[in-house]
Structures are given as structure tokens and as C-alpha cells.
Design a protein around this motif. Sequence first.
Motif, PDB file in Angstrom:
ATOM      1  N   VAL A 217      27.604 -68.811 -59.701  1.00 32.68           N
ATOM      2  CA  VAL A 217      28.756 -69.368 -58.996  1.00 32.68           C
ATOM      3  C   VAL A 217      28.286 -70.557 -58.168  1.00 32.68           C
ATOM      4  O   VAL A 217      27.415 -70.393 -57.291  1.00 32.68           O
ATOM      5  N   ASN A 218      28.818 -71.719 -58.426  1.00 33.61           N
ATOM      6  CA  ASN A 218      28.462 -72.913 -57.632  1.00 33.61           C
ATOM      7  C   ASN A 218      26.942 -73.086 -57.493  1.00 33.61           C
ATOM      8  O   ASN A 218      26.453 -73.445 -56.424  1.00 33.61           O
ATOM      9  N   GLY A 219      26.203 -72.796 -58.519  1.00 30.86           N
ATOM     10  CA  GLY A 219      24.749 -72.978 -58.470  1.00 30.86           C
ATOM     11  C   GLY A 219      23.998 -71.862 -57.754  1.00 30.86           C
ATOM     12  O   GLY A 219      22.771 -71.861 -57.711  1.00 30.86           O
ATOM     13  N   ALA A 220      24.728 -70.886 -57.196  1.00 35.57           N
ATOM     14  CA  ALA A 220      24.082 -69.738 -56.539  1.00 35.57           C
ATOM     15  C   ALA A 220      24.282 -68.499 -57.423  1.00 35.57           C
ATOM     16  O   ALA A 220      25.061 -68.519 -58.386  1.00 35.57           O
ATOM     17  N   THR A 221      23.586 -67.415 -57.085  1.00 39.84           N
ATOM     18  CA  THR A 221      23.654 -66.203 -57.918  1.00 39.84           C
ATOM     19  C   THR A 221      24.079 -64.998 -57.083  1.00 39.84           C
ATOM     20  O   THR A 221      23.521 -64.743 -56.012  1.00 39.84           O
ATOM     21  N   ALA A 222      25.055 -64.290 -57.606  1.00 41.83           N
ATOM     22  CA  ALA A 222      25.432 -63.009 -56.986  1.00 41.83           C
ATOM     23  C   ALA A 222      24.977 -61.908 -57.929  1.00 41.83           C
ATOM     24  O   ALA A 222      25.179 -62.009 -59.144  1.00 41.83           O
ATOM     25  N   THR A 223      24.355 -60.860 -57.410  1.00 36.09           N
ATOM     26  CA  THR A 223      24.011 -59.725 -58.260  1.00 36.09           C
ATOM     27  C   THR A 223      24.901 -58.553 -57.864  1.00 36.09           C
ATOM     28  O   THR A 223      25.226 -58.366 -56.686  1.00 36.09           O
ATOM     29  N   ALA A 224      25.295 -57.803 -58.897  1.00 33.28           N
ATOM     30  CA  ALA A 224      26.209 -56.675 -58.655  1.00 33.28           C
ATOM     31  C   ALA A 224      25.957 -55.590 -59.683  1.00 33.28           C
ATOM     32  O   ALA A 224      25.631 -55.874 -60.827  1.00 33.28           O
ATOM     33  N   ARG A 225      26.144 -54.357 -59.258  1.00 37.39           N
ATOM     34  CA  ARG A 225      26.022 -53.208 -60.156  1.00 37.39           C
ATOM     35  C   ARG A 225      27.206 -53.159 -61.114  1.00 37.39           C
ATOM     36  O   ARG A 225      27.101 -52.762 -62.255  1.00 37.39           O
ATOM     37  N   GLN A 226      28.344 -53.581 -60.613  1.00 38.40           N
ATOM     38  CA  GLN A 226      29.599 -53.469 -61.368  1.00 38.40           C
ATOM     39  C   GLN A 226      30.356 -54.802 -61.255  1.00 38.40           C
ATOM     40  O   GLN A 226      30.414 -55.392 -60.173  1.00 38.40           O
ATOM     41  N   VAL A 227      30.947 -55.251 -62.354  1.00 33.28           N
ATOM     42  CA  VAL A 227      31.760 -56.478 -62.342  1.00 33.28           C
ATOM     43  C   VAL A 227      33.165 -56.136 -62.832  1.00 33.28           C
ATOM     44  O   VAL A 227      33.328 -55.378 -63.789  1.00 33.28           O
TER      45      VAL A 227
END
Length: 419
Positions: A217-227
Motif C-alpha cells: 500500500v503506497n510503497g509500505a507493507t502491512a502484514t496480516a493473518r487474515q485479509v
Amino acid sequence: MSNLYRETAGPAIALPVFDADANTEVAVVGAGFTGLSTALHLAERGIAVRLFDAQEPGWGASGRNGGQVNPGLKPDPETVERDFGEDLGARMNALAGTAPGLVFDLIARHRMDCEARRNGTLRAATRPRQAERLRATAAQFAARGAPVQVLQGEALERATGHRHYLSALLDRRGGDLHPLKFARGLARAALAAGAVLHADSRVSCVERAVGHWRLHVNGATATARQVVIATNGYTDDLWPGLRRTLVPVFGAIAATAPLSAAMAQAILPQRAALFEIGAITVYCRVDADQRLLIGGRGPMREVVEPRSLAHLARYARRLWPALEHVPFTHAWGGRLAMTRDHYPHVHEPADGILICLGYNGRGVAMATAMGEQLARRIVDPAGAFDMPITGPRAIPLHGLWPFGVRAAILKGRLADALG
Ligand SMILES: Cc1cc2nc3c(=O)[nH]c(=O)nc-3n(C[C@H](O)[C@H](O)[C@H](O)COP(=O)(O)OP(=O)(O)OC[C@H]3O[C@@H](n4cnc5c(N)ncnc54)[C@H](O)[C@@H]3O)c2cc1C
């Protein structure tokens, strides 16, 4: 921009853009009713949730729609039970029937100021065959305990202010609201419950990593167990093939200037929101500012001025000739998502990915209810879920959809004309 809701909803909620890496339990893509309700119900259950929208909450169909809080799925209850079996079918019918109640309860519980009224919805028939169908629908709803009634003659004229329809099914479970105010109300409630919301944050890629998912997202990274992917008619290529499971249809709405007191008394005087059941759906309501809003199929492009919806203005004036000199001051449109079988679709194409979309123009109540279902599924994967979970299936010859939609519209016009 001539979207009445944007003009009357007050300022947008100031939300941060996502621009620094972060970790969360659940990432939700799309801040319409589906995504907002999912985030709210997860946050209320103590789950860390982060919601991304390419624009802002309510920017999509959720902030542009007819504002009708409709009970029921598009197919009749018996069809639902035939298609999905007695148990799941009955649960699907119950979910769709109680969805308006969930909406009005949320509004009350979170004190949302969104012009909500529970004056019922009217499905109107203009042709004898539609009137017959309406009677069958009413009987099926009544058999399942729904507070419905078929109106005809003077009772119908008192509800609509004209004699154009043969009959209408009054369903007291439904109502109407200001959809953008409702979307922002959900966003505020989700924030208050602890969800993190981002505007101007398009998710450009979802990729699998070990034990979690990575969202770019916008060059950054989000990590998540569930999307959770909740992009409905604005679905892009984020998840492979998803776009081909839906047909995005352009709907459009025109609104008049506020009506005089006498006219406001003569048009939909009981303030039930109304939709016609013809193949080309027309829907209308008189809002809290006494404007008539009338919606239907729109041109397949952005609508910004009433001139491009002259067909809707003409139709409204046919129904209520007193509107002849009342100007239409606003017009706007948006994309809804149609599915091949007319049911909303839930997919779980990989562990930790949930997709929910395809409300077929009936998402105000259903998308809100599905958000609650999705939150429950995430918290308790083994618990009851009141919608079938299917594999994403591409619509054959999907590339031809613009022509298919045009053909369906023409066919619908013909079918309506022939009754
Ligand atoms: C003109 C019109 C009239 C309608 N009238 C009614 C009505 O009266 N009653 C009714 O029940 N239903 C109605 N509907 C349907 C209803 O509005 C929708 O079913 C419902 O709003 C769908 O909500 P949603 O959250 O699934 O999708 P949306 O509200 O469309 O939200 C999808 C969001 O996803 C975001 N997004 C897309 N891709 C990405 C990405 N890659 N990254 C981040 N964000 C992304 C978009 O910015 C958008 O905000 C109408 C629809 C339209 C267009």
C-alpha cells in the motif's frame, strides 16, 4: 460533482494515509458497508483490524446509493431454499430478512445521525404478471413471519400519490437513510471501537508469506493473518480472476430541489421507499429535506449533471405531473456488482483470505449484515455462517459484459413493455 450526499454529509473524516510498515491481525480492503461493518464488528470483539480504502469511507456505492434499506435477497424465499436446501436456505432468508433490523439497531446503538427512518419499503408492480409475482412473494414472506401487506387501489394511491401501479408489497422491515452519513457513522463507530482506518490507501498487491499475508500500500507493507476483500463494483485486479466473477453495472440517481410542502405531502406521503420490480429497476424516495430522489440504470460513465439523467426526470414527471416545473438539481452515479446467480458471493480462495461482494443492487442492509457474518467467521471459523462459501467462478465471456449489459437493458425494456 453533483452528488447530493457529498454536499449534505458534512466534512469527510480525516484519516491517515498508510505510509509506514505495520502489522495487524486482520486487514480489510475497501471501506464501503461491507468493509466498515466487518471492521466495526471485529474491533468490537477485540480483534486488531486495519482497513484500507483507495479513496475514503463511503466513496464507492455505499456513499452513492438510493438509501433504501431493503429486506430480502433478490430471489424469493422459496427459490433460495430450493437453491441451497432447507437449512442453509432458511438461514439465508433469515439473515436477509433481519438485515434491516441490524442496520437500524447499529444506527441507534452508535447514535449515528444519518436520517434513518423505518417507514417500510414498497415493491411496485406495473404489469399484471409482476402483480402476480408480487402476490407470490408476499405469501412466501408472510409464511415466514414477515410483516408484509399487498397494497392496491386507494391504499396504494395513499402510499404513492398516483395510480400508475397495479399493486405494491409493503414490507415494514425496511426503510431508508442517508447512505454517506451511514457509511461515515460506521467508520466513526469502528474507530471508536479501536479499528485503524486509512484513506487514499489503495492496496496494490496481496501476497502470501509464511504464516501471514503481505499487502502493498503506497510503497509500505502491512502484514496480516487474515485479509478481507470488500471491493464490490470497484473490484480491480487485486485478487486474480475476481473481477471476472462480477458484472459492474452503473446505476444513477437524480434529485429534485426541495419540494413545496403541498407537493411533499402528495408524493410518497407515507415516506416508504419504493422500487419497481420490472427488469429495469426504478426506485425513489423523498428524503429528509423533502427532495425526490429517483434512480435507475445510468450511462456507463461518471454522471455529474442532471441533464444526463433526463430519462429519469421525465419518468418522475409522468408519475407525478405536479413535478413539471420542479428542477432536478443533482445527479450522480456509481457502480454496483451483479452476479450471475443474483446472490451475494463469499469466497475463501486461500487460507486467510475472505472475499465478499456482489449484492446485485441490494447492499445497504445485506453488506452491513455480511460484515457482521465475516467478523464472526474470522473469530469462530467453525461457527454457523449464513451464506454459502463458494469458489470464485468467472462468468463465461466476461470480456463482453458491456455489450451483455446493454442487451439485457434492451431486453428488460422490451419485457417491461410487453408485460
Ligand atoms: C446508484 C446506486 C444505487 C443503489 N441503491 C441501492 C439501494 O437503494 N439499496 C440497496 O440496498 N443497495 C443499493 N445499491 C447497492 C449498494 O450501494 C451496494 O451493494 C453496497 O454499497 C456495496 O457495499 P460494498 O462495501 O460491498 O462496496 P462499495 O461501497 O462499492 O465499496 C468498495 C470500496 O472498495 C474500495 N476499493 C476498491 N479497490 C480497492 C483497492 N485495491 N484498495 C483499497 N480500496 C479499494 C473503493 O474505493 C470503495 O470505497 C445501489 C448502488 C448504486 C451504485
